[in-house]
Design an enzyme around this catalytic site. Structure first.
Site, short mmCIF file in Angstrom:
data_model
loop_
_atom_site.label_atom_id
_atom_site.label_comp_id
_atom_site.label_asym_id
_atom_site.label_seq_id
_atom_site.Cartn_x
_atom_site.Cartn_y
_atom_site.Cartn_z
N LEU A 1 0.83 -1.20 0.00
CA LEU A 1 0.00 0.00 0.00
C LEU A 1 0.86 1.25 0.00
O LEU A 1 1.67 1.45 0.91
CB LEU A 1 -0.92 0.01 1.23
CG LEU A 1 -1.91 -1.16 1.35
CD1 LEU A 1 -2.67 -1.06 2.67
CD2 LEU A 1 -2.86 -1.19 0.16
N GLU A 2 0.70 2.09 -1.01
CA GLU A 2 1.40 3.37 -1.10
C GLU A 2 0.32 4.42 -1.15
O GLU A 2 -0.35 4.59 -2.17
CB GLU A 2 2.31 3.40 -2.33
CG GLU A 2 3.38 4.47 -2.29
CD GLU A 2 2.85 5.84 -2.65
OE1 GLU A 2 2.67 6.66 -1.72
OE2 GLU A 2 2.60 6.08 -3.83
N LEU A 3 0.13 5.15 -0.03
CA LEU A 3 -1.06 5.97 0.14
C LEU A 3 -0.72 7.45 0.23
O LEU A 3 0.32 7.88 -0.25
CB LEU A 3 -1.81 5.48 1.39
CG LEU A 3 -2.08 3.96 1.41
CD1 LEU A 3 -2.74 3.55 2.73
CD2 LEU A 3 -2.91 3.53 0.22
#
Length: 531
Positions: free
Chosen positions: A264-266
């Site tokens: 996850l790259e948020l």
């Protein structure tokens, strides 16, 4: 209809694009039809899109599952030669792909060229990593026995990416996933379908077998439903997602039900601390680029400048002057600081976020706020503001810990400014928003820099540089509301797309039981302490 490309040259009728599954372009549109428009020239259609639905996503996952085993059986150095060829093909088409990026999402052409270069750099890096997917030979506690570890592909990776970096960020997932022997199902952002289609075709031209890379053009809810169904069917082994923290949380929950850990790259609310000993001109330059490059539509964009009270007013004055003098508008003009918002949806969302400006805040830096129009003009605007989705750059002082504007990612050309009196207060403010993607500090004192590194919880730190920027061989990712600790880029992303497998090889000719049959130590070893 006739259109113009990003440099104003004549272009052909808008293309029709669709999902590509198992090497075949699908001709149906179970998810309906839509158009991608140029956000700088909203009357120009870039592409007509045949949308898939949840069933299309599952179909793509089945195709990937069928193709993955044969691709994994190709020796890793040979897979890396395909990646090398992809890099050279992208390099040969760098200008054309950058023009398409500018045309479809409005990113200034010089920035778009840099984004395409990121693909080339990533291919160059992973060309070598195909020969370095190392395992280990490990000593055993038993005689006549050897232990080994191996990296093996995870299987099928489902990748969902945002469109603010429509080619660079996907390459951070696709290239290592393919190098490691996985098959991929990729959903580009619905507002950058033409760029996604073009990138996939460049990858296919590198020699990928059918089904190894599948592209699903669909809306976000359809992709989520399709992913849920594919996970239930056991078709997906790894999920990668770049986008908002809210959606990332839902994907994390979904994957958790299947005992999977997604990559996850948020979002981010990235701080930039200005110490009293900082080079103010350099700090202002960094804040201008960090906060307003790509119209503030980066996950690493500056959220709040945290400035020491002794230099606060001077910093604010200098940054205000730079913002007032900056050119905004036509993204094909090399002089503009930024172009339009990514789409009308992003413009509307950003304008709504201006409601977080409170009575104790003061706005600086522009002749207005919100959308730039003939009735709400901006000096130094390049082009026709009515033609696209352009917004005023806005600098807001008086921001305090606890303000909505302090804690919320606005994803647009808006920067807050807060003040501090002690170093400890600056560190506290730099963490208080709960995000943890990137952070920067401007100082001439190495002690400040090192103590800030110790105290700030972001995954990426800069000293005397902007909050934005990445290199292909450095880990990229965040903590807290910015991600789950996974990392893209460099050797670190390999952990996302491989699993460790261990093997023990016993050639003693008899059953040896670890911990039960450990060989005795030589009798002459003395472990008593000297008197």
């Amino acid at each position: 209809m006739r259109t113009t490309d990003a440099r104003g040259e004549a272009a052909s009728t808008a293309q029709t694009i669709a999902s590509v599954v198992g090497g075949r372009t699908l001709e149906d549109a179970p998810g309906g039809r839509t158009e991608s428009v140029n956000p700088a020239h909203k009357d120009e259609t870039v592409a007509e899109v045949l949308l898939g639905d949840a069933g299309t996503f599952v179909q793509a996952c089945r195709a990937a599952r069928e193709a993955q085993g044969d691709w994994a059986a190709v020796p890793a150095p040979i897979r890396a030669q395909v990646v090398k060829k992809i890099g050279r093909i992208v390099e040969s088409n760098k200008e054309a792909l950058a023009r398409l990026v500018t045309r479809e999402i409005g990113k200034p052409y010089t920035e778009a060229l840099g984004e395409v270069q990121e693909i080339i750099d990533t291919c160059d890096f992973f060309t070598g990593e195909g020969r370095r997917l190392y395992g280990q030979t490990v000593p055993s506690e038993m005689p006549d026995k050897q232990l080994f570890t191996f990296r093996v592909p995870v299987g099928v990776a489902a990748i969902i990416t945002a469109g603010n970096f429509p080619v660079a960020v996907p390459s951070w997932y696709l290239i290592p996933a393919l190098t490691c022997g996985n098959a991929v199902v990729w959903k580009p952002a619905e507002y950058s379908p033409a760029v996604g289609d073009a990138l996939a075709k460049l990858f296919q031209a590198g020699g990928l077998p059918d089904g190894v890379l599948n592209v699903v053009q669909c809306e976000g809810p359809a992709a989520f439903e399709g992913l849920e169904n594919a996970l239930d069917e056991g078709l997906v082994d790894k999920v990668g997602f770049t986008g908002s923290s809210a959606v990332g949380g839902k994907i994390g929950e979904l994957c958790g039900r299947h005992l999977q850990s997604p990559c996850l790259e948020l979002g981010g609310k990235n701080p930039l601390v200005v110490m009293p000993d900082a080079d103010l001109d350099l700090a202002v330059e960094g804040a201008l680029f960090s906060g307003f490059g790509t119209a503030g539509q980066r996950c690493t964009s500056l959220g709040t400048a945290i400035v020491h009270e002794s230099v606060h007013d001077e910093f604010l004055s200098r940054l205000t002057e730079r913002i007032e003098g900056a050119k905004v508008g036509d993204p094909t003009d090399d002089a503009v600081l930024y172009g339009p918002m990514l789409s009308e949806r992003f413009m509307d969302r950003f304008v709504d976020s201006l409601g977080m400006i409170e009575a104790h805040h003061t706005a600086h830096g522009s002749t207005g706020t919100g959308r730039i129009t003939n009735d709400n003009p901006r000096e130094n605007f390049v082009g026709d503001p009515e033609a696209g989705f352009f917004c005023h750059p806005t600098l807001v002082s008086g921001v305090k810990k606890g303000d909505d504007l302090f804690n919320t990612e606005t994803f647009g050309p808006l920067v807050g400014v807060a003040s501090f009196s002690s170093f400890e207060e600056a560190v506290d403010l730099s963490n208080a928003h709960g995000y943890g993607l990137s952070a920067a500090i401007y100082t001439r004192d190495a002690t400040n820099a090192l103590r800030f590194r110790e105290g700030n919880r972001a995954g990426m730190l800069s000293v005397n540089n902007s909050t934005s920027g990445a290199e292909a061989h450095l880990p990229f990712g965040g903590n807290g509301k910015s991600g789950n600790g996974s990392r893209l880029s460099g050797i670190w992303v390999i952990d996302q797309f491989t699993r460790w497998q261990s093997m023990n090889w016993d050639y003693a000719g008899r059953l040896q039981k670890a911990q039960m049959d450990v060989a005795d130590l030589p009798a002459d070893l003395d472990f008593t302490l000297p008197e």
